[in-house]
Design a protein around this motif. Structure first.
Motif, PDB file in Angstrom:
ATOM      1  N   THR A 226       0.836  -1.206   0.000  1.00 27.40           N
ATOM      2  CA  THR A 226       0.000   0.000   0.000  1.00 27.40           C
ATOM      3  C   THR A 226       0.866   1.250   0.000  1.00 27.40           C
ATOM      4  O   THR A 226       0.613   2.211  -0.731  1.00 27.40           O
ATOM      5  CB  THR A 226      -0.924   0.010   1.217  1.00 27.40           C
ATOM      6  OG1 THR A 226      -1.848  -1.084   1.112  1.00 27.40           O
ATOM      7  CG2 THR A 226      -1.710   1.309   1.313  1.00 27.40           C
ATOM      8  N   TYR A 227       1.945   1.224   0.804  1.00 26.66           N
ATOM      9  CA  TYR A 227       2.834   2.391   0.852  1.00 26.66           C
ATOM     10  C   TYR A 227       3.608   2.550  -0.452  1.00 26.66           C
ATOM     11  O   TYR A 227       3.691   3.649  -1.016  1.00 26.66           O
ATOM     12  CB  TYR A 227       3.811   2.290   2.018  1.00 26.66           C
ATOM     13  CG  TYR A 227       4.836   3.395   1.998  1.00 26.66           C
ATOM     14  CD1 TYR A 227       4.457   4.704   2.306  1.00 26.66           C
ATOM     15  CD2 TYR A 227       6.141   3.141   1.600  1.00 26.66           C
ATOM     16  CE1 TYR A 227       5.373   5.742   2.237  1.00 26.66           C
ATOM     17  CE2 TYR A 227       7.069   4.174   1.528  1.00 26.66           C
ATOM     18  CZ  TYR A 227       6.683   5.469   1.848  1.00 26.66           C
ATOM     19  OH  TYR A 227       7.590   6.491   1.768  1.00 26.66           O
ATOM     20  N   THR A 230       0.998   3.607  -3.199  1.00 24.35           N
ATOM     21  CA  THR A 230       0.184   4.825  -3.061  1.00 24.35           C
ATOM     22  C   THR A 230       0.806   5.886  -2.170  1.00 24.35           C
ATOM     23  O   THR A 230       0.333   7.030  -2.157  1.00 24.35           O
ATOM     24  CB  THR A 230      -1.194   4.478  -2.469  1.00 24.35           C
ATOM     25  OG1 THR A 230      -1.040   4.078  -1.095  1.00 24.35           O
ATOM     26  CG2 THR A 230      -1.854   3.343  -3.254  1.00 24.35           C
ATOM     27  N   LYS A 232       0.581   5.789   1.003  1.00 23.27           N
ATOM     28  CA  LYS A 232      -0.208   5.831   2.234  1.00 23.27           C
ATOM     29  C   LYS A 232       0.441   4.961   3.300  1.00 23.27           C
ATOM     30  O   LYS A 232       0.781   3.802   3.060  1.00 23.27           O
ATOM     31  CB  LYS A 232      -1.632   5.333   1.976  1.00 23.27           C
ATOM     32  CG  LYS A 232      -2.516   5.361   3.222  1.00 23.27           C
ATOM     33  CD  LYS A 232      -3.917   4.847   2.920  1.00 23.27           C
ATOM     34  CE  LYS A 232      -4.771   4.828   4.177  1.00 23.27           C
ATOM     35  NZ  LYS A 232      -6.137   4.290   3.920  1.00 23.27           N
TER      36      LYS A 232
END
Length: 409
Positions: A226-227, A230, A232
């Motif tokens: 996810t990081y 994106t 995030k």
């Protein structure tokens, strides 16, 4: 009976005939070796005669002060033999190499560099036995700038990212068990078995390098991707889920349950079980995508599920839902131990250690041919010196007496 190793054992299993030299202490290494012992391997726990595994004194303890017996040690060291050996003495090092020549696997969880200081590094072990497998479990692995750093379980949870994403937004928390140790033990067992298969095929061993930090990183689910995809950063979600809803902890009459009926199929089943069939076609919450909407969930779905759960006890909810959708009481360890399903699957088993009986967790690996953890025992310090040094290595009584007198064993 004697298996093909020549070591007297009274067990069988898929790893019968495999000899493991266990140099480990505390949890990660001992648990790794124990899992393999449960599958039939002959595991010889090797401890310094004046400085044995410190978990022999860890609680819970049974017995009088000064002679207290540790259930903690029994849980992670069942099905093992034990010898005492001082590896810092030349005679101790030589005796260990004699064992390596007849063994298949060495497992250690010293800080990186310790085996080299003992002149027992992987290259030295392979000179004695080209097929030997060395499994090393450490905080940060054998390579990399942080390799020499000391580490505990919490070091791995902190440095691997898990601590930062567990708990609540206000207070990140470590996972309430030694997950860094336990996961490293599991990966250690997997890697060791893979290397054993290769050694059987080629006659050459391998060095299996297991890091607690690596193990924790692999358990962070979608946080890393996810990081990287994106930008995030995953933060603690408490008892909820970042996007799956309803999915989390809900209060009931006598405690809490996990409710996970978020798919359309399971939501339909939940509505039927709780007598709210009209909700199945409610246009605001009739699809999973709609229920995932944070505003819709908080305003409509969450109050519905809270109402369903609040009217019943944990046992009632478990009985009502059955196999229809995911709902599990959040059980205390006393309830887990008493759970007939857990008992039937042999996940609470008896182990004896120095005349004291303990109930400990069983082996989660269930083989159709069975495993060997039932009615196992844990060894005392050096209890198998005679069987290993005389019976297996062939040392005579004069040699043994010299080793005893010099503090080698």
């Amino acid at each position: 009976m004697n298996n093909e190793t020549g070591i007297p054992v009274a067990r069988s299993g898929p790893l019968t005939g495999v000899v493991i030299l266990d140099l480990t202490r505390v949890v990660a290494g001992p648990y790794c070796a124990m899992l393999l012992a449960d599958m039939g391997a002959t595991v010889i726990k090797i401890e310094h005669p004046q400085d044995p595994d410190l978990t022999r004194e860890f609680p819970p303890l049974q017995g009088a002060d000064g002679n207290a017996i540790s259930g903690f040690f029994a849980q992670y060291n069942r099905n093992k033999m034990a010898v005492s050996l001082n590896l810092k003495q030349p005679a101790g090092r030589q005796t260990f190499l004699d064992m390596v020549r007849k063994a298949h696997i060495v497992i250690e969880n010293f800080r990186p560099g310790t085996m080299e200081k003992l002149s027992l590094d992987y290259a030295t072990l392979t000179e004695a036995n080209p097929a030997i497998i060395l499994t090393s479990i450490s905080g940060f692995g054998q390579q990399g700038p942080n390799a020499p750093r000391p580490a505990f379980d919490s070091s791995a949870q902190a440095s691997g990212g898990l601590w930062s994403m567990n708990g609540t937004v206000e207070e990140p928390m470590r996972v309430g068990t030694v997950l860094g140790d336990l996961s490293a033990a599991l990966y250690g067992a997997i890697g060791t078995l893979a290397a054993l298969r290769e050694a059987d095929r080629t006659g050459h061993g391998q060095w299996v390098d297991i890091s607690q930090q690596d193990s924790i990183i692999s358990l962070t689910e979608n946080a890393l991707v996810t990081y990287t995809a994106t930008g995030k950063i995953t933060v603690p979600e408490g008892n909820g889920h970042p996007f799956v809803k309803p999915y989390g902890r809900y209060a009931c009459k006598d405690g809490y349950v996990f409710f996970g009926a978020y798919t359309d199929k399971f939501w339909r089943e939940a509505c039927i079980v709780f007598g709210d069939e009209a909700l199945i076609t409610d246009p605001e919450i009739d699809t999973m995508a709609k229920r995932f909407n944070p505003d819709v969930h908080d305003r409509r779905v969450k109050p519905i599920v809270e109402g369903w759960c609040a009217r019943h006890t944990k046992a009632e909810l478990e009985a009502m839902t059955g196999a229809r959708f995911p709902l599990s009481p959040i059980k205390g360890i006393d309830e887990v131990v008493a759970d007939p399903h857990v008992r039937q699957r042999d996940m609470v088993i008896p182990v004896q250690y120095q005349g004291v009986d303990f109930e400990v967790f069983g082996n989660p690996v269930k083989l159709s041919g069975g495993t060997c953890e039932q009615h196992a025992s844990a060894p005392g310090v050096g209890q198998d010196n005679e069987a290993i040094y005389a019976g297996w290595l062939g040392k005579d009584e004069d040699e043994l007496e010299t080793l005893r007198r010099n503090g080698v064993i």
